[in-house]
Design a protein around this motif. Sequence first.
Motif, short mmCIF file in Angstrom:
data_model
loop_
_atom_site.label_atom_id
_atom_site.label_comp_id
_atom_site.label_asym_id
_atom_site.label_seq_id
_atom_site.Cartn_x
_atom_site.Cartn_y
_atom_site.Cartn_z
N VAL A 125 0.85 -1.19 0.00
CA VAL A 125 0.00 0.00 0.00
C VAL A 125 0.88 1.24 0.00
O VAL A 125 1.75 1.39 0.87
N GLU A 127 0.91 5.53 -0.01
CA GLU A 127 0.15 6.75 0.17
C GLU A 127 0.45 7.69 -0.99
O GLU A 127 1.61 7.87 -1.37
N ASP A 150 -13.98 3.74 -0.61
CA ASP A 150 -13.84 4.86 0.31
C ASP A 150 -13.97 6.21 -0.40
O ASP A 150 -13.16 7.12 -0.20
N LYS A 153 -10.98 7.42 -2.26
CA LYS A 153 -9.74 7.68 -1.53
C LYS A 153 -8.80 6.49 -1.63
O LYS A 153 -7.67 6.54 -1.14
N ARG A 154 -9.27 5.40 -2.25
CA ARG A 154 -8.47 4.19 -2.33
C ARG A 154 -8.79 3.46 -3.62
O ARG A 154 -9.95 3.36 -4.02
N GLU A 164 -2.16 -1.19 -3.70
CA GLU A 164 -3.22 -0.29 -3.25
C GLU A 164 -2.65 1.12 -3.17
O GLU A 164 -1.57 1.34 -2.62
N TRP A 166 -3.57 4.78 -1.72
CA TRP A 166 -4.46 5.42 -0.75
C TRP A 166 -4.15 6.91 -0.65
O TRP A 166 -2.98 7.28 -0.41
N GLY A 171 -6.73 2.61 7.34
CA GLY A 171 -7.42 1.43 6.84
C GLY A 171 -7.65 0.42 7.95
O GLY A 171 -7.72 0.76 9.13
N GLY A 177 -0.92 4.07 4.31
CA GLY A 177 -0.08 3.82 3.15
C GLY A 177 1.33 4.30 3.42
O GLY A 177 1.56 5.27 4.15
#
Length: 226
Positions: A125, A127, A150, A153-154, A164, A166, A171, A177
């Motif tokens: 994940v 960010e 979300d 947002k994801r 992923e 984010w 989460g 993230g």
Amino acid sequence: MLTGLSWLALEAKYLEPAERFYAETLEMDCERRENELRFLAGETDLICRRPTSTPRGGLHTHFALSIPAEEYDDWWDRLSEAYDLEEARFGPSKSLYLYDPDGNCVELGQRDVAGPGVDGIFEVVLEVESIDRAGSFYADLGFETVDVGDGRKRIRMDGPMALELWEPHLGIADARGGVHVDLGFETADPDAAVEAVADRARRLEAVAEGRRLRDPDGHVLTFVTS
């Protein structure tokens, strides 16, 4: 375009606690090098690196390790003696969540792997500031969006592993993230991978392993020949 995840690197303030967690608690084989540890996760190296140079490795990174489905209950029983675990179900599969000494959220998930023990990294994940910008960037590297959640947002993308992206939020298990995460990808043509995103990449360079760049959010991607 990308055929495998060669490594995921995390920043570790001190190597000894990281070694105890991954080598002893998670029973991963370890190779010690100057200022870093390399743990074997199937065909991928999980690297814990002291912040002495760049790329540093990711901070508060959420990632998922594969374990054989039949081992899950044994892992839960053993780890729950020392950790406050959380559990999530994804269809027929279960995952448990705990934190390493540097604040990374580590998921152990049931997967169809041989084992024994940790046998691969199946999710990372990152960010990002903008889902649209990051999603477009990784789509051009061959990742395909398979889920949006979300309120956008994801997003979840499939590629050499699940990726992923984010925008900042918490989460499962209050995971975040990662920032300035260092990822190594295998590919038949590192030059082609770089060219696919060169117009949006930062700090393009040739390195001993292959070709390296930073994505628009500062994550470090190295492309090595598969």
